[in-house]
Scaffold this motif. Structure first.
Motif, PDB file in Angstrom:
ATOM      1  N   LEU A  46       0.833  -1.211   0.000  1.00 17.43           N
ATOM      2  CA  LEU A  46       0.000   0.000   0.000  1.00 17.43           C
ATOM      3  C   LEU A  46       0.862   1.253   0.000  1.00 17.43           C
ATOM      4  CD1 LEU A  46      -2.776  -0.992   2.573  1.00 17.43           C
ATOM      5  CD2 LEU A  46      -3.014  -0.798   0.091  1.00 17.43           C
ATOM      6  N   GLY A  47       1.925   1.244   0.799  1.00 17.99           N
ATOM      7  CA  GLY A  47       2.784   2.420   0.885  1.00 17.99           C
ATOM      8  C   GLY A  47       3.440   2.765  -0.435  1.00 17.99           C
ATOM      9  N   LEU A  48       3.725   1.741  -1.259  1.00 12.11           N
ATOM     10  CA  LEU A  48       4.374   2.007  -2.545  1.00 12.11           C
ATOM     11  C   LEU A  48       3.443   2.698  -3.532  1.00 12.11           C
ATOM     12  CD1 LEU A  48       6.448  -1.265  -2.974  1.00 12.11           C
ATOM     13  CD2 LEU A  48       7.336   1.045  -2.658  1.00 12.11           C
ATOM     14  N   SER A  49       2.158   2.768  -3.211  1.00 11.66           N
ATOM     15  CA  SER A  49       1.240   3.517  -4.083  1.00 11.66           C
ATOM     16  C   SER A  49       1.507   5.011  -4.008  1.00 11.66           C
ATOM     17  CB  SER A  49      -0.214   3.234  -3.693  1.00 11.66           C
ATOM     18  OG  SER A  49      -0.469   3.676  -2.365  1.00 11.66           O
ATOM     19  N   TRP A  50       2.258   5.450  -3.008  1.00 11.53           N
ATOM     20  CA  TRP A  50       2.625   6.873  -2.879  1.00 11.53           C
ATOM     21  C   TRP A  50       4.087   7.086  -3.264  1.00 11.53           C
ATOM     22  CZ3 TRP A  50       0.475   5.798   2.502  1.00 11.53           C
ATOM     23  CH2 TRP A  50      -0.919   5.824   2.475  1.00 11.53           C
ATOM     24  N   ALA A  51       4.676   6.106  -3.970  1.00 14.11           N
ATOM     25  CA  ALA A  51       6.107   6.185  -4.279  1.00 14.11           C
ATOM     26  C   ALA A  51       6.376   7.209  -5.362  1.00 14.11           C
ATOM     27  CB  ALA A  51       6.624   4.821  -4.721  1.00 14.11           C
ATOM     28  N   ILE A  52       7.606   7.742  -5.360  1.00 13.68           N
ATOM     29  CA  ILE A  52       8.042   8.626  -6.439  1.00 13.68           C
ATOM     30  C   ILE A  52       8.391   7.783  -7.654  1.00 13.68           C
ATOM     31  CG2 ILE A  52       8.839  10.388  -4.834  1.00 13.68           C
ATOM     32  CD1 ILE A  52      11.661   9.402  -5.183  1.00 13.68           C
ATOM     33  N   GLU A  53       8.971   8.401  -8.683  1.00 13.39           N
ATOM     34  CA  GLU A  53       9.073   7.729  -9.973  1.00 13.39           C
ATOM     35  C   GLU A  53       9.913   6.459  -9.948  1.00 13.39           C
ATOM     36  OE1 GLU A  53      11.901  11.263  -9.823  1.00 13.39           O
ATOM     37  OE2 GLU A  53       9.836  10.804  -9.333  1.00 13.39           O
ATOM     38  N   THR A  54      10.843   6.337  -9.003  1.00  9.63           N
ATOM     39  CA  THR A  54      11.645   5.119  -8.969  1.00  9.63           C
ATOM     40  C   THR A  54      10.816   3.925  -8.514  1.00  9.63           C
ATOM     41  OG1 THR A  54      12.308   5.525  -6.694  1.00  9.63           O
ATOM     42  CG2 THR A  54      13.691   6.462  -8.407  1.00  9.63           C
ATOM     43  N   GLY A  55       9.710   4.195  -7.809  1.00 10.64           N
ATOM     44  CA  GLY A  55       8.863   3.120  -7.330  1.00 10.64           C
ATOM     45  C   GLY A  55       9.276   2.557  -5.991  1.00 10.64           C
ATOM     46  N   TYR A  56      10.300   3.137  -5.353  1.00 13.48           N
ATOM     47  CA  TYR A  56      10.773   2.612  -4.074  1.00 13.48           C
ATOM     48  C   TYR A  56      10.630   3.620  -2.932  1.00 13.48           C
ATOM     49  CZ  TYR A  56      12.622  -1.245  -6.804  1.00 13.48           C
ATOM     50  OH  TYR A  56      12.727  -2.333  -7.633  1.00 13.48           O
ATOM     51  N   ALA A  57      11.054   4.873  -3.095  1.00 12.21           N
ATOM     52  CA  ALA A  57      10.953   5.885  -2.041  1.00 12.21           C
ATOM     53  C   ALA A  57       9.541   6.452  -2.023  1.00 12.21           C
ATOM     54  CB  ALA A  57      11.964   7.010  -2.278  1.00 12.21           C
ATOM     55  N   THR A  58       8.963   6.551  -0.816  1.00 16.80           N
ATOM     56  CA  THR A  58       7.569   6.964  -0.693  1.00 16.80           C
ATOM     57  C   THR A  58       7.408   7.984   0.418  1.00 16.80           C
ATOM     58  OG1 THR A  58       5.337   6.150  -0.247  1.00 16.80           O
ATOM     59  CG2 THR A  58       7.127   5.027   0.852  1.00 16.80           C
ATOM     60  N   ALA A  59       6.256   8.680   0.407  1.00 15.61           N
ATOM     61  CA  ALA A  59       6.020   9.751   1.377  1.00 15.61           C
ATOM     62  C   ALA A  59       5.892   9.221   2.790  1.00 15.61           C
ATOM     63  CB  ALA A  59       4.754  10.535   0.992  1.00 15.61           C
ATOM     64  N   ILE A  60       5.336   8.048   2.956  1.00 17.47           N
ATOM     65  CA  ILE A  60       5.253   7.420   4.281  1.00 17.47           C
ATOM     66  C   ILE A  60       5.393   5.917   4.097  1.00 17.47           C
ATOM     67  CG2 ILE A  60       2.718   7.377   4.189  1.00 17.47           C
ATOM     68  CD1 ILE A  60       2.741   7.517   7.250  1.00 17.47           C
ATOM     69  N   TRP A  61       6.147   5.307   5.000  1.00 12.76           N
ATOM     70  CA  TRP A  61       6.409   3.882   4.906  1.00 12.76           C
ATOM     71  C   TRP A  61       5.974   3.232   6.225  1.00 12.76           C
ATOM     72  CZ3 TRP A  61       6.832   0.603   1.255  1.00 12.76           C
ATOM     73  CH2 TRP A  61       7.453  -0.646   1.431  1.00 12.76           C
ATOM     74  N   PRO A  62       4.677   2.857   6.360  1.00 12.25           N
ATOM     75  CA  PRO A  62       4.175   2.274   7.613  1.00 12.25           C
ATOM     76  C   PRO A  62       4.954   1.049   8.075  1.00 12.25           C
ATOM     77  CG  PRO A  62       2.362   2.857   6.136  1.00 12.25           C
ATOM     78  CD  PRO A  62       3.608   3.021   5.344  1.00 12.25           C
ATOM     79  N   PRO A  63       5.480   0.196   7.153  1.00 11.61           N
ATOM     80  CA  PRO A  63       6.192  -0.997   7.646  1.00 11.61           C
ATOM     81  C   PRO A  63       7.372  -0.680   8.554  1.00 11.61           C
ATOM     82  CG  PRO A  63       5.665  -1.245   5.324  1.00 11.61           C
ATOM     83  CD  PRO A  63       5.329   0.161   5.680  1.00 11.61           C
ATOM     84  N   SER A  64       8.012   0.481   8.390  1.00 12.86           N
ATOM     85  CA  SER A  64       9.153   0.810   9.255  1.00 12.86           C
ATOM     86  C   SER A  64       8.703   0.917  10.710  1.00 12.86           C
ATOM     87  CB  SER A  64       9.804   2.111   8.796  1.00 12.86           C
ATOM     88  OG  SER A  64       8.881   3.192   8.876  1.00 12.86           O
ATOM     89  N   GLY A  65       7.521   1.518  10.940  1.00 13.16           N
ATOM     90  CA  GLY A  65       6.993   1.602  12.304  1.00 13.16           C
ATOM     91  C   GLY A  65       6.565   0.245  12.830  1.00 13.16           C
ATOM     92  N   ILE A  66       5.954  -0.581  11.959  1.00 18.88           N
ATOM     93  CA  ILE A  66       5.526  -1.917  12.373  1.00 18.88           C
ATOM     94  C   ILE A  66       6.738  -2.771  12.735  1.00 18.88           C
ATOM     95  CG2 ILE A  66       4.410  -4.024  11.553  1.00 18.88           C
ATOM     96  CD1 ILE A  66       2.608  -2.247   9.829  1.00 18.88           C
ATOM     97  N   ALA A  67       7.812  -2.685  11.935  1.00 15.96           N
ATOM     98  CA  ALA A  67       9.014  -3.486  12.172  1.00 15.96           C
ATOM     99  C   ALA A  67       9.643  -3.146  13.518  1.00 15.96           C
ATOM    100  CB  ALA A  67      10.015  -3.253  11.044  1.00 15.96           C
ATOM    101  N   LEU A  68       9.814  -1.859  13.804  1.00 14.62           N
ATOM    102  CA  LEU A  68      10.434  -1.460  15.073  1.00 14.62           C
ATOM    103  C   LEU A  68       9.558  -1.884  16.254  1.00 14.62           C
ATOM    104  CD1 LEU A  68      12.612  -0.073  16.672  1.00 14.62           C
ATOM    105  CD2 LEU A  68      11.445   2.114  16.287  1.00 14.62           C
ATOM    106  N   ALA A  69       8.238  -1.683  16.143  1.00 17.19           N
ATOM    107  CA  ALA A  69       7.341  -2.085  17.220  1.00 17.19           C
ATOM    108  C   ALA A  69       7.425  -3.588  17.467  1.00 17.19           C
ATOM    109  CB  ALA A  69       5.910  -1.676  16.890  1.00 17.19           C
ATOM    110  N   ALA A  70       7.543  -4.383  16.401  1.00 13.13           N
ATOM    111  CA  ALA A  70       7.621  -5.833  16.547  1.00 13.13           C
ATOM    112  C   ALA A  70       8.889  -6.233  17.300  1.00 13.13           C
ATOM    113  CB  ALA A  70       7.579  -6.500  15.181  1.00 13.13           C
ATOM    114  N   LEU A  71      10.015  -5.614  16.977  1.00 15.25           N
ATOM    115  CA  LEU A  71      11.253  -5.942  17.682  1.00 15.25           C
ATOM    116  C   LEU A  71      11.193  -5.517  19.141  1.00 15.25           C
ATOM    117  CD1 LEU A  71      14.106  -5.146  15.121  1.00 15.25           C
ATOM    118  CD2 LEU A  71      12.943  -7.295  15.580  1.00 15.25           C
ATOM    119  N   LEU A  72      10.560  -4.361  19.414  1.00 12.82           N
ATOM    120  CA  LEU A  72      10.448  -3.906  20.801  1.00 12.82           C
ATOM    121  C   LEU A  72       9.533  -4.815  21.612  1.00 12.82           C
ATOM    122  CD1 LEU A  72      10.196  -0.043  20.269  1.00 12.82           C
ATOM    123  CD2 LEU A  72      12.155  -1.325  21.126  1.00 12.82           C
TER     124      LEU A  72
END
Length: 976
Positions: A46-72
């Motif tokens: 879902l986050g990649l739907s807001w990606a810039i032209e490269t298709g990888y960098a996006t305005a918000i990347w929710p998985p980064s928050g989910i990943a850190l919360a999971a490790l904590l």
């Protein structure tokens, strides 16, 4: 794999929960990893739907928050879920589908590199918040929340951004020049994902107490609602931008189709002009044709060539070929293509349509002499043009002079013998002389009209729908030579008809999906980025606010436990306070009742004393007896003033004294008060009274005239009392307070005994005078100045004194200068006079139980020129009203059997006109709140005892609604 994951609060590298309890249920590790992979991959897609032209960098990347919360929450050992989720999200992203389809090793390596960066970032974030963020903690205090946000967000998110973008550069997906911008976007998207989604998840495990549920609901509700509002707003703005872009492209497509139509129409009209030239000039030579054609071709660049193709028979062939040789040299003649496509001399035929003249000549020399009629496609168009008399376009052909494979078409315009009859097909066939021909290269037309077409996002295809096969129908397409573009999905296309003589052409304009996405790649980011930043800030504030509240509740609970031992003592103290408060309220009520009773009990006999004194003054007494009676009246008036002062100070203490606001003439009020003392000068006094009002002194004001009169009477009375010679001056002027407020100031200046400097600070204190000797020499309670000060303060003003002992004093007060809002009549000021003349005699009912008061009131009413009847209580009053007619009732309040208020209520219940008879209360109770109760009972006015004739007359005039009594000139001299 049967290993399970629990918690361990001792080691920040293990899987410990933030609450540090260590007693959470054991969950199979494989399930956690799979769930984490699904959550990461799904939100990442879902986050990649807001990606810039490269298709990888996006305005918000929710998985980064989910990943850190999971490790904590579950420890470092669940990192495979992050790696797997990141790999799947990137390999399945929209811009990487073609890589997956080709099963390219490079695409898998890119996804693996990005997954490594995402995993390392989560591990680094967990380490930083444990090492430097003092985690685990409940995220309550400001400094701990700040540390958590800084180390978990901006600092740790550098890891994935730098690794991921470097992988994209090395793989060639983006250029090295885009490294910084893509890294910055990547870092920002990951940071926002951590700042929003990590707190959203962790808040459900921060607090296990019951109070923590409220915190979870508040933080989750605020974060989710704000995030949802941001996404909805972003989607709305993006949909508007999408509609606007699509509308703009549709307008551009329509304009392009219109321009193509107009251009082709203009070029075809050249053949009509050429026809006119051939009608005007007989036997046009190649030189003449060249002169005409050169200017035409310059103005219409889409035309490759124009030609004249005469119609000749086989008999005319030899002569025509001689003309060819004369015009173009030996070897020129009529030609056609053989089966191999080579140009050869034309076979004998009944009829020929050769190219006799063509311009530009050099570029089209191959076409000279070509028998157009020999080609079936051309012949079909020639015959149709001949029979219809209209220009006709050929189907798709290969031009004789064209070496490349570019599509060409010819437009034939039939040329008939001048002035021929052309009504029928036979007429036109007989009159045909030849054809004016326009040569068009379709590709050149498109490129000439739309040189920057692809930069504008359009791909154009031109079709001839009259063609018999699909291949023959394609006249031009910008997609044919670009396989990658040809296979790309179309975002939108528009088809328009093209007017070509004799053919059904269509132009199709396509916008590819890649161009449309490029136009919208950052659409709505002006809403999305600020909205996400605000969401993260609100999340921070929500954590802080709810944390503070939770901390406060915890402290309160702890403090409550500490105070449980003191509850009994506090209850005892509270009971004592309640008892004391009730006792104070009872004392205050007793005080009020005592003052009211004392006022009534003192005023009742005083009414008799003052009344009989007034009766004696009406008799002709000896001078020495007159003096004694006047002294008796002065003494009773002094006692009445003391009572009034005590009542006023009591009201002020209780906060029950109210200030009224009416419009009145301030100078007239001052002159009226001043006149009292001017008339009451003592015999033998060498005292001069002066009144000076400044030119700018306000005239009509809005304030409380009764209280201003009271202050003036007190200040002037004091000066009058202590000054026996010299001057007593009253000065009125405008005044500006220390705060700049506009006020009026009234000063009373005397040349009396003055006041010592050490006494001045206590002068406005209760029961204080200058000193004991003055107290003994001059009468007074010491309440007057206290009342003046409190009244001035209540009216928003100030009061003061300046004095020099032995020389005199200046007492002044200043009040806000508020202008009157209505016109003021001079008769609105109460006049200080006891002498009136009666305009109309009234018949009154006097209701009074005290015999002495009965005589005094009857005497007063008779002296005013009225008649009266007497009732001794409320019951008698009711009977008297029923049996007789009265203009007015003077009603005592406290009476046996039925009180005055009760009798008034009964009278108001009468169903006759007598229910409206005016009633004036005569009461020795001077408490204002009690007088308001009498008015509520239906009494129209109240006059306090002892009865002042002036107040009684004013009340009668008021309730009767007319001037029953009119003041006369004073006959008596008032005593000081």
């Amino acid at each position: 794999m049967s290993e399970t994951y629990g918690v361990n609060t001792d080691n920040p590298v293990s899987g410990d929960f933030p609450d540090g309890t260590g007693d959470t249920p054991m969950i199979p590790g494989l399930i956690i990893i799979l769930l984490l992979a699904v959550a990461y991959g799904g939100t990442g897609w879902l986050g990649l739907s807001w990606a810039i032209e490269t298709g990888y960098a996006t305005a918000i990347w929710p998985p980064s928050g989910i990943a850190l919360a999971a490790l904590l929450l579950f420890g470092n050992r669940v990192w495979p879920g992050i790696f797997l989720g990141s790999f799947c999200a990137n390999i399945l992203s929209v811009n990487s589908l073609e890589l997956l389809a080709n099963v390219s090793l490079g695409s898998f390596l890119v996804a693996i590199g990005i997954a490594v960066g995402a995993t390392l970032q989560a591990l680094a974030g967990r380490y930083l918040v444990y090492r430097f963020g003092e985690y685990p903690n409940r995220l309550i205090s400001f400094d701990k929340i700040i540390r958590f946000f800084v180390f978990a967000g901006p600092l740790s998110c550098i890891v994935s951004a730098m690794i991921g973008v470097t992988v994209l550069v090395l793989s060639g997906i983006i250029g090295a020049g885009d490294w910084f911008a893509t890294t910055l976007t990547w870092w920002g998207g990951d940071t926002l994902g951590v700042l929003i989604f990590t707190p959203l998840i962790l808040v459900w495990r921060l607090d296990h107490e019951k109070a923590g549920y409220k915190r979870r609901a508040i933080v989750s509700g605020i974060l989710l609602s704000t995030f949802a509002l941001t996404i909805v707003s972003y989607g709305y703005v993006r949909s508007i931008d999408k509609s606007n872009v699509m509308f703009e492209l549709e307008q551009s497509a329509a304009d392009m189709a219109k321009e193509l139509n107009l251009t082709l129409k203009g070029h075809i009209n050249i053949l009509h002009v050429q026809e006119g030239v051939f009608h005007a000039v007989q036997d046009v030579t190649p030189e003449q044709f060249q002169i005409f054609s050169n200017s035409t071709l310059t103005d219409f660049p889409a035309l490759q060539a124009v030609s004249w193709n005469p119609r000749i028979t086989d008999i005319q062939r030899a002569r025509t070929e001689n003309r060819f040789e004369a015009y173009y040299g030996e070897g020129a003649g009529i030609k056609e293509r053989d089966d191999l496509g080579n140009l050869v001399s034309a076979l004998p035929r009944d009829e020929y349509v050769p190219v006799l003249m063509i311009e530009p000549l050099e570029a089209n020399r191959k076409a000279l002499g070509f028998n157009v009629l020999s080609n079936p496609v051309r012949r079909e168009a020639l015959d149709l043009a001949r029979d219809t008399g209209e220009p006709v376009t050929t189907g798709k052909i290969r031009l004789v002079q064209e070496g490349a494979s570019q599509t060409g078409v010819l437009v034939f315009r039939p040329h008939y013998r001048k002035n021929s009859v052309l009504d029928t097909v036979d007429d036109r066939q007989q009159a045909l002389l030849g054809y004016h021909t326009g040569v068009f290269r379709v590709g050149d037309i498109i490129k000439t009209l739309f040189p920057n077409m692809e930069a504008s996002g359009f791909h154009l295809s031109l079709f001839d729908r009259s063609a018999k096969s699909e291949e023959a129908s394609i006249l031009y397409s910008s997609l044919l030579d670009d396989t990658e573009v040809k296979n790309e999905q179309t975002a939108q296309s528009w088809t328009y008809a093209v007017d070509m003589p004799g053919r059904n052409w269509e132009v199709n304009l396509r916008i590819l999906d890649s161009y449309f996405k490029e136009r919208l790649k950052k659409s709505g980011w002006e809403i999305l980025i600020p909205g996400l930043l605000i969401t993260s800030l609100i999340g921070f504030l929500a954590l802080l606010g709810t944390g503070r509240h939770l901390e406060l509740e915890t402290n309160v609970e702890e403090r409550t436990k500490e105070l449980r031992g003191e509850i009994a003592e506090r209850k005892i103290a509270e009971k004592a306070l309640i008892a004391a408060r009730k006792e104070a309220e009872s004392a205050n009520l007793a005080k009020s009742e005592f003052l009211a009773t004392m006022s009534h009990e003192i005023r009742t006999p005083m009414t008799g004393v003052i009344g009989f004194a007034d009766m004696l003054l009406e008799d002709r007494l000896k001078p020495e007896s007159l003096d004694k009676v006047e002294r008796i009246k002065d003494c009773t008036n002094s006692l009445l003033r003391v009572i009034n002062d005590i009542l006023d100070i009591s009201k002020l203490d209780a906060g029950k004294l109210e200030i009224e606001r009416v419009d009145f003439s301030l100078p007239e009020l001052i002159r009226d008060v001043f006149s009292l003392f001017n008339r009451g000068k003592r015999e033998g006094d060498e005292l001069k009274l002066e009144l000076r009002l400044s030119d700018d002194f306000p005239n009509e004001v809005n304030s409380d005239p009764t209280r201003i009169r009271q202050i003036l009477l007190n200040l002037i009375g004091n000066a009058f009392k202590f000054t026996h010679k010299g001057t007593l001056t009253v000065v009125g002027e405008r005044y500006q307070s220390a705060t700049g407020q506009e006020m009026f100031k009234i000063s009373v200046i005397d040349t009396g005994i003055g006041i010592r400097e050490d006494v001045l600070p206590e002068l406005f204190s209760e029961f204080k005078q200058a000193d004991a000797s003055i107290s003994r020499k001059y009468e007074g309670t010491g309440l007057g100045l206290v009342i003046c000060k409190r009244l001035a303060k209540l009216m928003g003003g100030e009061i003061g004194v300046e004095s020099t002992f032995g020389q005199g004093s200046t007492f002044w007060f200043a009040l806000p200068n508020i202008a009157a809002t209505s016109s003021v009549r001079t008769d609105q000021i109460k006049k200080n006079t006891d002498d009136f003349e009666t305009v109309r005699s009234l018949h009154l009912l006097i209701v009074e139980d005290n015999r002495i008061n009965q005589r005094i009131i009857e005497f007063t009413i008779e002296a005013l020129g009225h008649t009266s009847e007497l009732a001794v209580n409320g019951l008698e009053a009711l009977d008297a009203v029923k049996e007789n007619d009265f203009d007015l009732i003077l009603m005592d309040v406290r009476m046996p059997e039925m009180s005055g208020p009760d009798a008034t209520r009964e009278i108001r219940k009468f169903d006759t006109e007598k229910s409206a008879i005016p009633i004036v209360a005569l009461t020795a109770d001077a408490m204002k709140e009690h007088q308001e109760e009498y008015r509520d009972a239906g009494m129209d006015a109240c006059v306090a005892k002892p009865i002042n004739r002036g107040e009684l007359v004013e009340a009668i005039n008021h309730v009767m609604g007319e001037e029953i009594h009119r003041p006369t000139e004073e006959k008596k001299v008032l005593k000081a």
